[in-house]
Every structure is written in C-alpha cells, then in structure tokens.
Design a protein around this motif. Structure first.
Motif, PDB file in Angstrom:
ATOM      1  N   ASN A 167       9.834  51.454   0.701  1.00  0.00           N
ATOM      2  CA  ASN A 167      10.955  52.799   0.314  1.00  0.00           C
ATOM      3  C   ASN A 167       9.824  53.924   0.415  1.00  0.00           C
ATOM      4  O   ASN A 167       8.534  53.847   0.314  1.00  0.00           O
ATOM      5  CB  ASN A 167      11.117  52.613  -1.409  1.00  0.00           C
ATOM      6  N   SER A 168      10.550  55.293   0.488  1.00  0.00           N
ATOM      7  CA  SER A 168       9.719  56.377   0.959  1.00  0.00           C
ATOM      8  C   SER A 168       9.998  57.482  -0.130  1.00  0.00           C
ATOM      9  O   SER A 168      11.100  57.454  -0.788  1.00  0.00           O
ATOM     10  CB  SER A 168       9.987  56.957   2.160  1.00  0.00           C
ATOM     11  N   VAL A 169       8.991  58.146  -0.298  1.00  0.00           N
ATOM     12  CA  VAL A 169       9.021  59.338  -1.205  1.00  0.00           C
ATOM     13  C   VAL A 169       8.560  60.537  -0.327  1.00  0.00           C
ATOM     14  O   VAL A 169       7.532  60.422   0.192  1.00  0.00           O
ATOM     15  CB  VAL A 169       8.120  59.232  -2.539  1.00  0.00           C
ATOM     16  N   ASN A 189       7.485  66.557  -6.464  1.00  0.00           N
ATOM     17  CA  ASN A 189       8.580  65.674  -6.058  1.00  0.00           C
ATOM     18  C   ASN A 189       9.888  66.299  -6.783  1.00  0.00           C
ATOM     19  O   ASN A 189       9.884  66.275  -8.035  1.00  0.00           O
ATOM     20  CB  ASN A 189       8.632  64.348  -6.615  1.00  0.00           C
ATOM     21  N   ASP A 190      10.955  66.533  -6.017  1.00  0.00           N
ATOM     22  CA  ASP A 190      12.043  67.225  -6.406  1.00  0.00           C
ATOM     23  C   ASP A 190      13.218  66.594  -5.963  1.00  0.00           C
ATOM     24  O   ASP A 190      13.556  66.778  -4.681  1.00  0.00           O
ATOM     25  CB  ASP A 190      12.055  68.655  -6.083  1.00  0.00           C
ATOM     26  N   TYR A 197       1.447  57.291   5.594  1.00  0.00           N
ATOM     27  CA  TYR A 197       1.822  58.483   5.110  1.00  0.00           C
ATOM     28  C   TYR A 197       1.954  59.436   6.389  1.00  0.00           C
ATOM     29  O   TYR A 197       1.448  59.175   7.618  1.00  0.00           O
ATOM     30  CB  TYR A 197       0.951  59.349   4.221  1.00  0.00           C
ATOM     31  N   THR A 198       2.763  60.286   6.374  1.00  0.00           N
ATOM     32  CA  THR A 198       3.144  61.320   7.472  1.00  0.00           C
ATOM     33  C   THR A 198       3.395  62.533   6.849  1.00  0.00           C
ATOM     34  O   THR A 198       3.791  62.771   5.933  1.00  0.00           O
ATOM     35  CB  THR A 198       4.429  60.845   8.318  1.00  0.00           C
ATOM     36  N   VAL A 252       5.398  56.207   2.629  1.00  0.00           N
ATOM     37  CA  VAL A 252       6.083  54.847   2.720  1.00  0.00           C
ATOM     38  C   VAL A 252       5.695  53.953   2.239  1.00  0.00           C
ATOM     39  O   VAL A 252       4.505  53.390   2.697  1.00  0.00           O
ATOM     40  CB  VAL A 252       6.441  54.523   3.964  1.00  0.00           C
ATOM     41  N   TYR A 253       5.940  53.287   0.963  1.00  0.00           N
ATOM     42  CA  TYR A 253       5.179  52.259   0.047  1.00  0.00           C
ATOM     43  C   TYR A 253       5.535  50.867   0.792  1.00  0.00           C
ATOM     44  O   TYR A 253       6.732  50.724   1.163  1.00  0.00           O
ATOM     45  CB  TYR A 253       5.772  52.438  -1.270  1.00  0.00           C
TER      46      TYR A 253
END
Length: 152
Positions: free
Chosen positions: A113-115, A130-131, A94-95, A104-105
């Motif tokens: 993949n990242s969220v 999360n939008d 995470y950042t 970042v999974y």
C-alpha cells in the motif's frame, strides 16, 4: 540537479529560504527522529477530533531513508515499568516528486500500500503532512496529520 537549480538552492540556503520543490533526493537521506505528531479529523467540514503527541522517553518514531530508494520506519513505545519495546517496523520504497514523497510499504507479493505525503526540509528539520478525505454515503471524512522530524 542542473547547475542553475543547484545555484538557486545554494543561494536560498545561504539566505535561509526554503525551496518548495525537491529534485535532489540526497536532502532526505539519513535517519530522522520524530519530535511531534498532530492529527486532526473532520466530519463534513467540522473538526471532530484533534490529538497532539510529543515524542519522549516513552514513545519513539523514526524514518530512515536510504540511497537505494528504500526506507525503514520504526515505532517504539514503553509500557509502564518496562524498557522500550518495539511496536512496529515497516519497510518499503520511496519516490520523491516535487514536494511530495510517496512511500510504498511492503512488496507487491505482500499486498503493498502507498501513502503520499507533502514534505518540506529546512536545515535539519523534516515536516511531513498527510491530508486525505473519503466519502461514506452523504458524509465526508478528512484526516490531516503532521509529523515533525529532526535529522540524527
């Protein structure tokens, strides 16, 4: 964190004012247990579905943020008549950038993949949002989810 920002943070904390910009990673470190999850789906600007989940003895979601910018996400559920069963466990890095946390999974070799989540912390409560939206031909789909955690 510079001395001025630290002073402002202490003043805001003593006055119970939430700072909207996080440059101190230590605030998010530790174990966070989700207490609720809300999800809204929109199709072309109109609400098409809404779900609310209150975590309890039958469902569990936890995030653990470590000092080395690694995280662990654990989700468990209970089948009727059974003990708690782990549904999934994911790890990654995470950042934190401002009031956003980027998860970042997996790893590059695993096809990571990242969220990106907006987040806020007040006392022992973490809220993530999360939008995002996507287009499909002439339709626009938007997904908004909010998860509330307590520090454990």
């Amino acid at each position: 964190m510079n001395k001025f920002t630290a002073l402002l943070s202490k003043i805001a904390s003593s006055l119970n004012i939430e700072m909207s910009y996080y440059d101190d990673v230590s605030q998010i470190l530790g174990r966070w247990e989700a207490i609720s999850y809300e999800e809204k789906l929109y199709e072309n600007g109109k609400l098409s579905n809404e779900d609310i989940l209150m975590y309890n003895n039958d469902s569990y979601f936890e995030m653990v943020f470590k000092k080395n910018n690694r995280f662990i996400q654990v989700e468990k559920y209970k089948n009727i008549g059974q003990d708690m069963v782990e549904k999934s466990s994911r790890t990654g890095t995470y950042t934190i950038k401002g009031n956003q946390i980027i998860l970042v999974y997996g790893s590059i070799s695993e096809g990571s993949n990242s969220v990106t989540l907006d987040f806020s912390i007040a006392k022992n409560e973490l809220i993530t949002i999360n939008d995002y939206q996507q287009r499909d031909l002439d339709d626009v789909y938007r997904h908004v989810s909010k998860r509330v955690f307590l520090k454990i």
